[in-house]
Design a protein around this motif. Structure first.
Motif, PDB file in Angstrom:
ATOM      1  N   PHE A 156       0.827  -1.205   0.000  1.00  0.00           N
ATOM      2  CA  PHE A 156       0.000   0.000   0.000  1.00  0.00           C
ATOM      3  C   PHE A 156       0.864   1.258   0.000  1.00  0.00           C
ATOM      4  N   LEU A 157       1.894   1.278   0.834  1.00  0.00           N
ATOM      5  CA  LEU A 157       2.767   2.453   0.893  1.00  0.00           C
ATOM      6  C   LEU A 157       3.545   2.642  -0.412  1.00  0.00           C
ATOM      7  N   VAL A 158       3.965   1.544  -1.022  1.00  0.00           N
ATOM      8  CA  VAL A 158       4.658   1.641  -2.316  1.00  0.00           C
ATOM      9  C   VAL A 158       3.720   2.201  -3.380  1.00  0.00           C
ATOM     10  N   LYS A 159       2.472   1.713  -3.404  1.00  0.00           N
ATOM     11  CA  LYS A 159       1.492   2.246  -4.357  1.00  0.00           C
ATOM     12  C   LYS A 159       1.271   3.735  -4.129  1.00  0.00           C
ATOM     13  N   ALA A 160       1.195   4.142  -2.882  1.00  0.00           N
ATOM     14  CA  ALA A 160       0.991   5.565  -2.585  1.00  0.00           C
ATOM     15  C   ALA A 160       2.159   6.398  -3.089  1.00  0.00           C
ATOM     16  N   MET A 161       3.365   5.921  -2.891  1.00  0.00           N
ATOM     17  CA  MET A 161       4.540   6.660  -3.351  1.00  0.00           C
ATOM     18  C   MET A 161       4.636   6.688  -4.875  1.00  0.00           C
ATOM     19  N   LEU A 162       4.222   5.611  -5.529  1.00  0.00           N
ATOM     20  CA  LEU A 162       4.278   5.573  -6.987  1.00  0.00           C
ATOM     21  C   LEU A 162       3.229   6.483  -7.626  1.00  0.00           C
ATOM     22  N   TYR A 163       2.027   6.455  -7.081  1.00  0.00           N
ATOM     23  CA  TYR A 163       0.941   7.228  -7.674  1.00  0.00           C
ATOM     24  C   TYR A 163       1.009   8.713  -7.327  1.00  0.00           C
ATOM     25  N   ILE A 164       1.480   9.018  -6.143  1.00  0.00           N
ATOM     26  CA  ILE A 164       1.563  10.413  -5.709  1.00  0.00           C
ATOM     27  C   ILE A 164       3.037  10.781  -5.693  1.00  0.00           C
ATOM     28  N   GLY A 165       3.515  11.357  -6.774  1.00  0.00           N
ATOM     29  CA  GLY A 165       4.941  11.619  -6.958  1.00  0.00           C
ATOM     30  C   GLY A 165       5.537  12.586  -5.962  1.00  0.00           C
ATOM     31  N   ASP A 166       4.851  13.671  -5.654  1.00  0.00           N
ATOM     32  CA  ASP A 166       5.393  14.693  -4.753  1.00  0.00           C
ATOM     33  C   ASP A 166       4.767  14.580  -3.360  1.00  0.00           C
ATOM     34  N   PHE A 167       4.725  13.380  -2.854  1.00  0.00           N
ATOM     35  CA  PHE A 167       4.059  13.098  -1.581  1.00  0.00           C
ATOM     36  C   PHE A 167       4.781  13.772  -0.419  1.00  0.00           C
ATOM     37  N   GLN A 168       4.063  14.604   0.316  1.00  0.00           N
ATOM     38  CA  GLN A 168       4.568  15.247   1.530  1.00  0.00           C
ATOM     39  C   GLN A 168       3.510  15.097   2.608  1.00  0.00           C
ATOM     40  N   SER A 169       3.922  14.721   3.786  1.00  0.00           N
ATOM     41  CA  SER A 169       2.963  14.399   4.829  1.00  0.00           C
ATOM     42  C   SER A 169       2.147  15.598   5.302  1.00  0.00           C
TER      43      SER A 169
END
Length: 161
Positions: free
Chosen positions: A106-119
Motif C-alpha cells: 500500500f505504501l509503495v502504491k501511494a509513493m508511486l501514484y503520488i509523486g510529490d508526496f509530503q505528509s
C-alpha cells in the motif's frame, strides 16, 4: 477456545480490512501555485485522482485486493483453528507476513501514484486511515501472544496431572 480475546482481535482485523476497502486511507491534496486543485484518494480497492472535483483517473488495485482477501481469509481461518493452538500460531504468523506485505504494498502504491508526496498535505482522515492500517499489525501480534499464553497454560495443566 473461541470465546477468547484473540478471537476478538482477529475478528477486528477482518472488520478493519473490510472497512479500509471502502474508506479512503490516503486523502492527499498537494499545494500547487497554478490552482489545478489536485486531490488523490487511495484505499485498498481504488486509486482516484481528481482535478477541481472531477474524477480524472481511477485505477483498480488488484494486488492490494488479493492481499486483503488473503489476510481476511487467514484471519477467519485462524479463528476457526482454536482446537489446535500450535497450527493456529503458525497460521497467525503467516497472516502477519501477509499483513506486513499489504502495508508495504500500500505504501509503495501511494509513493508511486503520488509523486510529490509530503505528509503535511495529508488530511486528518488520512492519518486516521494509516493508523488503522498499522493497527491491524498490532492486533495480529497481540493475538499471537495470547494464543501462546493459552498454549502454555494448557501445557502447565497437563504437567500437573
Amino acid at each position: 477456545m473461541i470465546q477468547r480475546l484473540q478471537t476478538v482481535y482477529l475478528g477486528m482485523i477482518v472488520v478493519i480490512l473490510v472497512l479500509l476497502c471502502t474508506m479512503e486511507i490516503i486523502d492527499y491534496m498537494p499545494v500547487v501555485k497554478d490552482g489545478t486543485g489536485l486531490q488523490y484518494k487511495l484505499n485498498l480497492f481504488y486509486f482516484n485522482k481528481f482535478e477541481k472535483g472531477v474524477l480524472v483517473e481511477s485505477k483498480l488495485q488488484i494486488g492490494l485486493i488479493i492481499l486483503t482477501s488473503i489476510a481476511i481469509g487467514l484471519s477467519s481461518f485462524v479463528i476457526g483453528m482454536f482446537k489446535d493452538r500450535k497450527k493456529q500460531i503458525k497460521f497467525a504468523w503467516i497472516n502477519m507476513g501477509v499483513l506486513v506485505a499489504l502495508v508495504v504494498a500500500f505504501l509503495v502504491k501511494a509513493m508511486l501514484y503520488i509523486g510529490d508526496f509530503q505528509s503535511e498535505n495529508m488530511r486528518l482522515l488520512s492519518i486516521i486511515g494509516l493508523s488503522i492500517l498499522f493497527f491491524t499489525l498490532y492486533l495480529n501480534l497481540r493475538s499471537i501472544m495470547l494464543i501462546k499464553r493459552d498454549e502454555e497454560l494448557v501445557r502447565s495443566a497437563d504437567r500437573i496431572r
